[in-house]
Design a protein around this motif. Structure first.
Motif: not given
Length: 267
Positions: A202, A198, A184
């Motif tokens: 999210e 992550f 991410n």
């Protein structure tokens, strides 16, 4: 090049219309000058309409929904506008928007219909215009700026999808990214960029989403997004109220091509 693009645009539009007509849909033409937002205020194009505030429409969804009680299943192919100043192929200030609303169906039936539509439209176009499509793809690809990552990718001939589309929940997509080293990427207010795994719930932004779908290598229905990151009008899953009956269709080499959901009808 322009001639090829305009011809293919014509054939694609006709294919979508033929599919919807074959399913008994009614085509409507909603207005494009509106006084409400649909997709959030940050991407609205404002203007003055005889002394009143108005906007270029972001989507015809709300108008289509009002047609359902009297017309049943409806669709439109109309311009939509987003005030997003960007040169990427995913952001257009004006684009032709294919939208549809259906009054009675389940989430599973929605997914089946979307898959059938994509395969049907691709087949209608390629049955008659495959050579023109591939020629146009090669020309268009060769003209992309060299600093675009997509310009360095190969542009194979188009193939109609025939296999079943993969169905992947948002939670499982998070697990897939973390298990395959897809990070991410977070840009903080001070300009610093953080890369990390992550966390549950999210949102998956474009870059890691593209990397994930390219690794899977098949069309994927990404489904059941958390309610916290989706619009209020998307209905909740009956067995998990924190999730929505929502879907994005992701294609390898492209990314998201369809977004949809069941609509909340009982407040």
């Amino acid at each position: 090049r322009t001639s090829i693009m305009l011809r293919m645009r014509c054939y694609m539009t006709q294919a979508f219309r033929d599919f919807f007509y074959s399913k008994g849909f009614i085509e409507v033409t909603p207005p494009t000058l509106v006084q409400t937002q649909v997709e959030g205020g940050s991407t609205l194009f404002p203007l003055q309409y005889f002394g009143e505030d108005a906007y270029l429409t972001q989507s015809s969804q709300l108008y289509l929904e009002t047609c359902l009680p009297s017309l049943g299943s409806v669709f439109c192919i109309m311009p939509s506008y987003r005030a997003e100043k960007s040169s990427t192929r995913r952001h257009l200030a004006e684009f032709t928007h294919v939208e549809a609303e259906i009054p009675f169906l389940t989430f599973e039936e929605l997914l089946n219909l979307l898959e059938e539509m994509v395969k049907d439209v691709c087949k209608r176009v390629t049955d008659k215009h495959l050579d023109l499509l591939n020629h146009g793809r090669q020309i268009n690809h060769s003209l992309w700026p060299n600093d675009m990552p997509e310009a360095k990718e190969e542009c194979p001939n188009f193939k109609v999808p025939t296999e079943d589309f993969v169905r992947l929940t948002h939670a499982d997509a998070i697990k897939y990214c973390n298990e395959h080293g897809i990070k991410n990427i977070i840009e903080h207010d001070d300009g610093t960029i953080e890369e990390r795994e992550f966390k549950d719930g999210e949102d998956i932004s474009e870059a890691p989403e593209r990397k994930m779908i390219d690794m899977i290598g098949k069309p994927v229905f990404l489904i059941k997004f958390p309610a916290d990151i989706k619009s209020f009008y998307m209905s909740k899953c009956k067995d998990a109220k924190h999730l929505t009956e929502s879907v994005d269709l992701l294609m390898p080499g492209v990314g998201e091509i369809i977004g949809g959901s069941m609509r909340e009808y009982n407040y």
